[in-house]
Design a protein around this motif. Sequence first.
Motif, mmCIF file in Angstrom:
data_model
loop_
_atom_site.group_PDB
_atom_site.id
_atom_site.type_symbol
_atom_site.label_atom_id
_atom_site.label_comp_id
_atom_site.label_asym_id
_atom_site.label_seq_id
_atom_site.Cartn_x
_atom_site.Cartn_y
_atom_site.Cartn_z
ATOM 1 N N UNK A 31 -69.264 128.929 63.391
ATOM 2 C CA UNK A 31 -69.362 128.573 64.987
ATOM 3 C C UNK A 31 -70.302 127.606 65.149
ATOM 4 N N UNK A 33 -72.655 125.597 68.396
ATOM 5 C CA UNK A 33 -72.950 125.611 69.903
ATOM 6 C C UNK A 33 -73.769 124.407 70.343
ATOM 7 N N UNK A 35 -76.467 123.302 73.472
ATOM 8 C CA UNK A 35 -77.131 123.749 74.276
ATOM 9 C C UNK A 35 -77.950 122.567 75.244
ATOM 10 N N UNK A 48 -69.125 126.346 72.996
ATOM 11 C CA UNK A 48 -69.086 126.413 71.585
ATOM 12 C C UNK A 48 -67.824 126.403 71.004
#
Lengths: 114, 112
Positions: A31, A33, A35, A48
């Motif tokens: 995973x 992500x 930001x 994501x």
Amino acid sequence: DAGVIQSPRHEVTEMGQEVTLRCKPISGHNSLFWYRQTMMRGLELLIYFNNNVPIDDSGMPEDRFSAKMPNASFSTLKIQPSEPRDSAVYFCASSLTGGHYEQYFGPGTRLTVT
Amino acid sequence: GENVEQHPSTLSVQEGDSAVIKCTYSDSASNYFPWYKQELGKRPQLIIDIRSNVGEKKDQRIAVTLNKTAKHFSLHITETQPEDSAVYFCAVGETSYDKVIFGPGTSLSVIP
């Protein structure tokens, strides 16, 4: 492991230019992500990926932003054209998948658009 | 979608005192509640987390308590030290996938 790697660490560009931010997640993490952090808006999830597939891009501000993950070890976040309001610190994070695991953040890219 | 709030936004304590930060959320289906610490100029790092089948979790001077009925959880730091000064973010994990939603952060200052 070197942890999550981001480049560049700092980017200064003029309004209207294209900006590409890069991220290498921790090996074995499925995973990833992206930001954005600003004083006004805090830590916002932009998009994501799970197993290289974009799962949720509802946080992407507008069409000027795009993200890709061509393979398990590389992702990019592109802004085209850039605007002064895009100035922020952009973090990439990675984690194991399938049950809420710790997210490991990269050092961030500080973007300044003049 | 999930709405995460934190209180207070700033907190100042004397060294050795305790600090408590509270986080509230809106989605009753949420089941993962981590806390991240971000020192000035650094990246956020996980300090403790709790899952919905546990009411309290401790790790040395740090503890987190969860009240699922009221939809809030709190971070407790005892015997605070100057190196505890940082911004603390709570986060809430949605039941699907791996993303979390971060709260707005609490700036903690520990005065020597």
